[in-house]
Design a protein around this motif. Sequence first.
Motif, PDB file in Angstrom:
ATOM      1  N   VAL A   1       0.841  -1.194   0.000  1.00 49.03           N
ATOM      2  CA  VAL A   1       0.000   0.000   0.000  1.00 49.03           C
ATOM      3  C   VAL A   1       0.880   1.250   0.000  1.00 49.03           C
ATOM      4  O   VAL A   1       1.756   1.397   0.853  1.00 49.03           O
ATOM      5  CB  VAL A   1      -0.920   0.019   1.240  1.00 49.03           C
ATOM      6  CG1 VAL A   1      -1.850   1.235   1.197  1.00 49.03           C
ATOM      7  CG2 VAL A   1      -1.727  -1.275   1.324  1.00 49.03           C
ATOM      8  N   ALA A   2       0.660   2.122  -0.949  1.00 48.00           N
ATOM      9  CA  ALA A   2       1.380   3.401  -1.025  1.00 48.00           C
ATOM     10  C   ALA A   2       0.363   4.509  -0.794  1.00 48.00           C
ATOM     11  O   ALA A   2      -0.481   4.772  -1.647  1.00 48.00           O
ATOM     12  CB  ALA A   2       2.064   3.564  -2.376  1.00 48.00           C
ATOM     13  N   GLY A   3       0.432   5.144   0.380  1.00 53.73           N
ATOM     14  CA  GLY A   3      -0.533   6.177   0.731  1.00 53.73           C
ATOM     15  C   GLY A   3       0.117   7.533   0.898  1.00 53.73           C
ATOM     16  O   GLY A   3       1.266   7.629   1.344  1.00 53.73           O
TER      17      GLY A   3
ATOM     18  N   ALA B   1      -0.130 -10.362   4.839  1.00 54.90           N
ATOM     19  CA  ALA B   1       0.556  -9.241   5.488  1.00 54.90           C
ATOM     20  C   ALA B   1       0.321  -7.990   4.663  1.00 54.90           C
ATOM     21  O   ALA B   1      -0.012  -8.065   3.474  1.00 54.90           O
ATOM     22  CB  ALA B   1       2.047  -9.521   5.623  1.00 54.90           C
ATOM     23  N   ALA B   2       0.500  -6.857   5.314  1.00 57.59           N
ATOM     24  CA  ALA B   2       0.389  -5.575   4.618  1.00 57.59           C
ATOM     25  C   ALA B   2       1.620  -4.742   4.913  1.00 57.59           C
ATOM     26  O   ALA B   2       2.075  -4.667   6.056  1.00 57.59           O
ATOM     27  CB  ALA B   2      -0.866  -4.826   5.055  1.00 57.59           C
ATOM     28  N   ILE B   3       2.150  -4.136   3.871  1.00 60.59           N
ATOM     29  CA  ILE B   3       3.248  -3.179   4.011  1.00 60.59           C
ATOM     30  C   ILE B   3       2.719  -1.834   3.538  1.00 60.59           C
ATOM     31  O   ILE B   3       2.341  -1.681   2.374  1.00 60.59           O
ATOM     32  CB  ILE B   3       4.474  -3.597   3.184  1.00 60.59           C
ATOM     33  CG1 ILE B   3       5.003  -4.946   3.678  1.00 60.59           C
ATOM     34  CG2 ILE B   3       5.560  -2.533   3.258  1.00 60.59           C
ATOM     35  CD1 ILE B   3       6.057  -5.551   2.786  1.00 60.59           C
TER      36      ILE B   3
ATOM     37  N   ILE C   1      12.629  -4.441   5.774  1.00 63.22           N
ATOM     38  CA  ILE C   1      11.242  -4.898   5.667  1.00 63.22           C
ATOM     39  C   ILE C   1      11.200  -6.396   5.379  1.00 63.22           C
ATOM     40  O   ILE C   1      10.419  -7.139   5.987  1.00 63.22           O
ATOM     41  CB  ILE C   1      10.498  -4.118   4.569  1.00 63.22           C
ATOM     42  CG1 ILE C   1      10.318  -2.660   4.986  1.00 63.22           C
ATOM     43  CG2 ILE C   1       9.137  -4.749   4.274  1.00 63.22           C
ATOM     44  CD1 ILE C   1       9.828  -1.759   3.871  1.00 63.22           C
ATOM     45  N   ALA C   2      12.031  -6.843   4.446  1.00 66.74           N
ATOM     46  CA  ALA C   2      12.055  -8.263   4.097  1.00 66.74           C
ATOM     47  C   ALA C   2      12.433  -9.119   5.306  1.00 66.74           C
ATOM     48  O   ALA C   2      11.846 -10.184   5.536  1.00 66.74           O
ATOM     49  CB  ALA C   2      13.022  -8.502   2.941  1.00 66.74           C
TER      50      ALA C   2
END
Length: 262
Positions: free
Chosen positions: A112-114, A169-171, A223-224
Motif C-alpha cells: 500500500v502506497a498512501g 501481510a500488509a506493508i 522490511i524483508a
Amino acid sequence: MSRQVTPAVGDAAVAFLRRHTTARVALGRRGAALPTVAHLDLQEAHARARDAVHSTLDENALEAAVAPLGLPVHRVASAAPDRRTYLLRPDLGRRLAPGTTLPRAEGSVALVAGDGLCAIGVGRWAPPLLHALVPLLRRDGFTPGPVVIARQARVALGDAVGEALGAAAAIVLIGERPGLSATDSLGAYVTWEPRTGRLDSERNCISNIRADGLSPVEAAAKIAWLLAAARDLGATGTALKDDQPLGQRLARTGDGASVNNS
C-alpha cells in the motif's frame, strides 16, 4: 546594546557537526533571540513543512513508476473526502471510502502506497523501495502485490486494504509528518494478518526513509527481514523484536544492492 554570542563549542567542532547532520546546531543568538538569518531560515523551513502537508500525490506518475514490477495496481480512497477533513478527522483516514471493493489476493503481501502527511515522500521514495523489495519478497517465498495507491490515507488504512484482499501481510508506505529538516520522509509499516481494528502496537515501523536518512534499498532489506521473522512468529508489533544479525549487511554494488549474510 545586544551582541552576537559565540557558541560554546569551537568553530572546528561546529563545522564537523554540520558536515554530518542536517540538524540546526550552534545557531548562536542575538541578545535573547536567534540571529536574523537563523530566524528567517526557521520561518522558511516551517512554511515548507506546512506546504508539504498539503502536497498532492501524483497517482499517475506513481502507477507508471511501479508498472515495471508487473503487479496489479489498484487505486482507493479513504473515507475522508478532502484534505481538510483528512487533517481534522484522522479516524476517517483509517477507513476505506464506502462502497470500495478490491479483488481478492489470498495470502499475498499487500503493498500500500498512501499519501499520508507528506505526499512528496511517497512519490519520491516508494517506487525505488518497491523495486528493491519485490525481488526480496519473491526470494523469501512470499507472493507480492497488488500495489494499492491510497488517497487521504492513514497507516491503519492498510489493515482495511489487507483484509479486503485476504492478504497474509500488509506493508504500508506512507508520507511521514514533515519536520524542519525533512519534508520528503517516507515511513514503512509492516502488519502480519492485517484486519480492521489492529492496534498500532501490532505493527512494526521503519521511518526516515529519504536521501539523508535510511536509503530505500536498506529499508527494503529491513522490511524483508521483518516480514520473514513475522511469518515464523505469526505476529508483528511489540511481539517482534528487531534481532537482525549484525553480520547481515547490505553489500552495495554498481548494479544496486543485495543482502549479504557472510
